[in-house]
Design a protein around this motif. Sequence first.
Motif, mmCIF file in Angstrom:
data_model
loop_
_atom_site.group_PDB
_atom_site.id
_atom_site.type_symbol
_atom_site.label_atom_id
_atom_site.label_comp_id
_atom_site.label_asym_id
_atom_site.label_seq_id
_atom_site.Cartn_x
_atom_site.Cartn_y
_atom_site.Cartn_z
ATOM 1 N N VAL A 27 0.752 -1.176 0.077
ATOM 2 C CA VAL A 27 -0.008 0.059 -0.113
ATOM 3 C C VAL A 27 1.037 1.250 0.113
ATOM 4 O O VAL A 27 1.776 1.210 0.910
ATOM 5 C CB VAL A 27 -1.061 -0.094 1.284
ATOM 6 N N PRO A 28 0.649 2.138 -0.739
ATOM 7 C CA PRO A 28 1.555 3.454 -1.040
ATOM 8 C C PRO A 28 1.274 4.353 0.024
ATOM 9 O O PRO A 28 0.305 4.386 0.766
ATOM 10 C CB PRO A 28 1.085 3.970 -2.161
ATOM 11 N N LEU A 29 2.371 5.284 0.269
ATOM 12 C CA LEU A 29 1.827 6.681 1.022
ATOM 13 C C LEU A 29 0.804 7.349 0.667
ATOM 14 O O LEU A 29 0.707 7.472 -0.629
ATOM 15 C CB LEU A 29 3.262 7.364 1.259
ATOM 16 N N ASN A 30 0.042 7.796 1.346
ATOM 17 C CA ASN A 30 -1.031 8.943 0.762
ATOM 18 C C ASN A 30 -0.231 10.374 0.966
ATOM 19 O O ASN A 30 0.885 10.499 1.492
ATOM 20 C CB ASN A 30 -2.149 8.795 1.559
ATOM 21 N N ASP A 31 -0.835 11.517 0.812
ATOM 22 C CA ASP A 31 -0.522 12.870 0.744
ATOM 23 C C ASP A 31 0.149 13.090 2.340
ATOM 24 O O ASP A 31 1.191 13.724 2.487
ATOM 25 C CB ASP A 31 -1.496 13.559 0.438
ATOM 26 N N LEU A 32 -0.699 12.604 3.248
ATOM 27 C CA LEU A 32 -0.254 13.070 4.463
ATOM 28 C C LEU A 32 0.841 12.166 4.818
ATOM 29 O O LEU A 32 2.315 12.685 5.436
ATOM 30 C CB LEU A 32 -1.169 12.500 5.557
ATOM 31 N N GLY A 33 1.210 11.170 4.315
ATOM 32 C CA GLY A 33 2.409 10.186 4.636
ATOM 33 C C GLY A 33 3.561 10.842 3.932
ATOM 34 O O GLY A 33 4.613 10.632 4.626
ATOM 35 N N ARG A 34 3.506 11.402 2.817
ATOM 36 C CA ARG A 34 4.559 11.709 2.104
ATOM 37 C C ARG A 34 5.159 13.068 3.040
ATOM 38 O O ARG A 34 6.229 13.204 3.023
ATOM 39 C CB ARG A 34 4.194 12.005 0.591
ATOM 40 N N GLN A 35 4.212 14.005 3.231
ATOM 41 C CA GLN A 35 4.556 14.884 3.996
ATOM 42 C C GLN A 35 5.225 14.704 5.576
ATOM 43 O O GLN A 35 6.192 15.351 5.984
ATOM 44 C CB GLN A 35 3.309 15.850 4.270
ATOM 45 N N GLN A 36 4.624 13.633 6.151
ATOM 46 C CA GLN A 36 5.281 13.155 7.247
ATOM 47 C C GLN A 36 6.602 12.715 7.125
ATOM 48 O O GLN A 36 7.554 12.806 8.059
ATOM 49 C CB GLN A 36 4.554 12.008 7.945
ATOM 50 N N ALA A 37 7.009 11.941 5.990
ATOM 51 C CA ALA A 37 8.139 11.520 5.510
ATOM 52 C C ALA A 37 9.186 12.652 5.619
ATOM 53 O O ALA A 37 10.307 12.605 5.831
ATOM 54 C CB ALA A 37 8.181 10.933 4.555
ATOM 55 N N VAL A 38 8.714 13.680 4.768
ATOM 56 C CA VAL A 38 9.653 15.046 4.756
ATOM 57 C C VAL A 38 9.842 15.743 6.027
ATOM 58 O O VAL A 38 10.995 15.947 6.268
ATOM 59 C CB VAL A 38 9.043 16.035 3.706
ATOM 60 N N ASP A 39 8.953 15.706 6.812
ATOM 61 C CA ASP A 39 9.072 16.295 8.061
ATOM 62 C C ASP A 39 9.874 15.661 8.963
ATOM 63 O O ASP A 39 10.886 16.103 9.790
ATOM 64 C CB ASP A 39 7.710 16.429 8.768
#
Length: 211
Positions: A27-39
């Motif tokens: 299952v891929p990251l969603n938009d929130l998950g991608r931002q969490q990874a950056v943070d």
Amino acid sequence: MTTRLIVWRHGNTDWNATHRVQGQTDVPLNDLGRQQAVDAAELLVRLRPTALVASDLSRAADTAAALAALTGLSVTYDERLRERSFGQWQGLTMTKVAVTRPVEYARWVAGADVVGGDVETLDDLGKRVAEGLQDAADLVSPGGTVVVATHGGSARSGIGQLLGWPREQLRTLRALQNCHWAELTHDDERGWQLGSYNVGPFGERPVPPPV
């Protein structure tokens, strides 16, 4: 010299958000998950990692990629770091599991191995993830830091196996939140020790290594 191991859970996915069992479904990251990874990566880069390893499932691999972009490190992928295989539970919501597989669900809640449903045993999970974590730590020289992007259940079981904790003690650890991590250290005198747990962008901040 002390080696530092950062065990980092992946960012949020749509299945996380709907309490659906992912297991080894990719299952891929969603938009929130991608931002969490950056943070999270903006904090983890301060630890000056010297190696970066990830589960080969895309939600962990893409989480690791956010840190790779800041460090210039290449990511090594290891399927032993995948989430627990939940067999026939995968794709179901936990509510659906509780209703349709109540005996299996009750054992899972109690921290016992699930009998039926092709769910991976906790011992098998802990051993394979711990082997992956140990091999990741062996990639760095003493004094170095390795970051491992993995999954919630696999992180907890792998950490417990490294520390030699019995299952009852391991159950006292809450699951890592999305894109939060645990810090472990290792030296020849004391072996593996847990330094911090559930560190992340919205809570406790990491401590840089001494200069």
